[in-house]
Design a protein around this motif. Structure first.
Motif, mmCIF file in Angstrom:
data_model
loop_
_atom_site.group_PDB
_atom_site.id
_atom_site.type_symbol
_atom_site.label_atom_id
_atom_site.label_comp_id
_atom_site.label_asym_id
_atom_site.label_seq_id
_atom_site.Cartn_x
_atom_site.Cartn_y
_atom_site.Cartn_z
ATOM 1 N N ALA A 44 2.572 -6.069 5.677
ATOM 2 C CA ALA A 44 1.504 -5.394 4.925
ATOM 3 C C ALA A 44 1.950 -4.043 4.390
ATOM 4 N N ILE A 45 3.042 -3.501 4.906
ATOM 5 C CA ILE A 45 3.497 -2.200 4.417
ATOM 6 C C ILE A 45 3.847 -2.256 2.937
ATOM 7 N N TRP A 46 4.141 -3.449 2.431
ATOM 8 C CA TRP A 46 4.494 -3.590 1.008
ATOM 9 C C TRP A 46 3.329 -3.251 0.081
ATOM 10 N N HIS A 47 2.119 -3.172 0.602
ATOM 11 C CA HIS A 47 0.981 -2.745 -0.215
ATOM 12 C C HIS A 47 1.174 -1.313 -0.700
ATOM 13 N N ALA A 48 1.977 -0.537 0.019
ATOM 14 C CA ALA A 48 2.220 0.861 -0.340
ATOM 15 C C ALA A 48 3.465 1.043 -1.211
ATOM 16 N N SER A 49 4.128 -0.032 -1.549
ATOM 17 C CA SER A 49 5.354 0.070 -2.336
ATOM 18 C C SER A 49 5.055 0.163 -3.828
ATOM 19 N N GLU A 50 5.696 1.112 -4.468
ATOM 20 C CA GLU A 50 5.555 1.237 -5.922
ATOM 21 C C GLU A 50 6.417 0.198 -6.647
ATOM 22 N N HIS A 51 7.255 -0.515 -5.901
ATOM 23 C CA HIS A 51 8.151 -1.502 -6.504
ATOM 24 C C HIS A 51 7.655 -2.942 -6.359
ATOM 25 N N PHE A 52 6.564 -3.136 -5.629
ATOM 26 C CA PHE A 52 6.009 -4.477 -5.464
ATOM 27 C C PHE A 52 5.080 -4.735 -6.631
ATOM 28 N N LEU A 76 -6.489 4.875 5.475
ATOM 29 C CA LEU A 76 -5.570 3.748 5.349
ATOM 30 C C LEU A 76 -4.249 4.200 5.935
ATOM 31 N N LEU A 77 -3.889 3.659 7.085
ATOM 32 C CA LEU A 77 -2.690 4.084 7.796
ATOM 33 C C LEU A 77 -1.564 3.074 7.621
ATOM 34 N N LEU A 78 -0.393 3.585 7.352
ATOM 35 C CA LEU A 78 0.793 2.775 7.096
ATOM 36 C C LEU A 78 1.771 2.969 8.245
ATOM 37 N N CYS A 79 2.177 1.901 8.891
ATOM 38 C CA CYS A 79 3.080 1.989 10.041
ATOM 39 C C CYS A 79 4.446 2.520 9.603
ATOM 40 N N ILE A 80 4.810 3.683 10.100
ATOM 41 C CA ILE A 80 6.072 4.293 9.714
ATOM 42 C C ILE A 80 7.266 3.470 10.199
ATOM 43 N N THR A 81 7.163 2.887 11.383
ATOM 44 C CA THR A 81 8.269 2.097 11.920
ATOM 45 C C THR A 81 8.531 0.872 11.052
ATOM 46 N N GLY A 87 12.836 -0.287 4.581
ATOM 47 C CA GLY A 87 13.379 0.554 3.517
ATOM 48 C C GLY A 87 12.354 1.069 2.526
ATOM 49 N N LEU A 88 11.105 1.131 2.920
ATOM 50 C CA LEU A 88 10.048 1.628 2.035
ATOM 51 C C LEU A 88 10.143 3.149 1.919
ATOM 52 N N ASN A 89 9.956 3.653 0.725
ATOM 53 C CA ASN A 89 9.952 5.095 0.489
ATOM 54 C C ASN A 89 8.654 5.663 1.054
ATOM 55 N N ILE A 90 8.727 6.341 2.190
ATOM 56 C CA ILE A 90 7.515 6.843 2.834
ATOM 57 C C ILE A 90 7.032 8.160 2.241
ATOM 58 N N SER A 92 6.255 8.300 -0.965
ATOM 59 C CA SER A 92 5.395 7.882 -2.063
ATOM 60 C C SER A 92 4.632 6.630 -1.634
ATOM 61 N N THR A 93 3.471 6.832 -1.016
ATOM 62 C CA THR A 93 2.732 5.700 -0.455
ATOM 63 C C THR A 93 1.326 5.536 -1.035
ATOM 64 N N GLY A 94 1.044 6.189 -2.136
ATOM 65 C CA GLY A 94 -0.268 6.039 -2.778
ATOM 66 C C GLY A 94 -1.393 6.476 -1.867
ATOM 67 N N PRO A 95 -2.440 5.648 -1.727
ATOM 68 C CA PRO A 95 -3.603 6.056 -0.926
ATOM 69 C C PRO A 95 -3.388 5.919 0.587
ATOM 70 N N PHE A 96 -2.183 5.502 0.990
ATOM 71 C CA PHE A 96 -1.900 5.258 2.404
ATOM 72 C C PHE A 96 -1.271 6.482 3.054
ATOM 73 N N THR A 97 -1.638 6.725 4.305
ATOM 74 C CA THR A 97 -1.086 7.815 5.094
ATOM 75 C C THR A 97 -0.143 7.229 6.133
ATOM 76 N N VAL A 98 1.040 7.779 6.229
ATOM 77 C CA VAL A 98 2.022 7.308 7.204
ATOM 78 C C VAL A 98 1.550 7.683 8.608
ATOM 79 N N ALA A 99 1.626 6.710 9.525
ATOM 80 C CA ALA A 99 1.187 6.922 10.905
ATOM 81 C C ALA A 99 2.046 6.088 11.845
#
Length: 118
Positions: A44-52, A76-81, A87-90, A92-99
């Motif tokens: 689901a982390i791919w929802h935050a990717s600008e390349h998807f 909206l929390l994005l799993c940092i691990t 290899g997601l660019n953390i 630039s995650t749009g509306p998601f916050t890294v957690a």
């Protein structure tokens, strides 16, 4: 009224899981319940990717996420691990916050209910 934590495990290519989560979340919030967080984990982390990129004739999930945040202001929390592992660019995650998983676990421990969407 109940407090919920939701987690999404499906990639953007599985729009059914994401739309089910969003529809459930909207119904839950408009019914007066609270959602403490929506946690994106595994693929689901791919929802935050600008390349998807999703084809124009399919549901534009990035717009759905932004509309949801604008209307309901739910974290909206994005799993940092999971993001770093893939290899997601953390930065630039749009509306998601890294957690981290610890933050997710604390949210679940405080919630009345935790639902997973896969």
């Amino acid at each position: 009224m109940a407090n919920f934590v939701l987690s999404l495990h499906a990639s953007p290519s599985d729009s059914d899981a994401c739309l089910s989560l969003l529809n459930f979340a909207k119904s839950t919030l408009t019914s007066g319940h609270k959602i403490d967080a929506i946690f994106l984990y595994q693929e689901a982390i791919w929802h935050a990717s600008e390349h998807f990129v999703i084809a124009k004739d399919e549901v534009q999930l990035s717009e759905q996420w932004q509309d949801f945040v604008d209307e309901f202001n739910t974290p909206l929390l994005l799993c940092i691990t999971a993001a770093e592992k893939r290899g997601l660019n953390i930065k630039s995650t749009g509306p998601f916050t890294v957690a981290g998983l610890a933050e997710f676990a604390m949210s679940v421990a405080k919630a009345d209910k935790w639902l997973q969407f896969k």
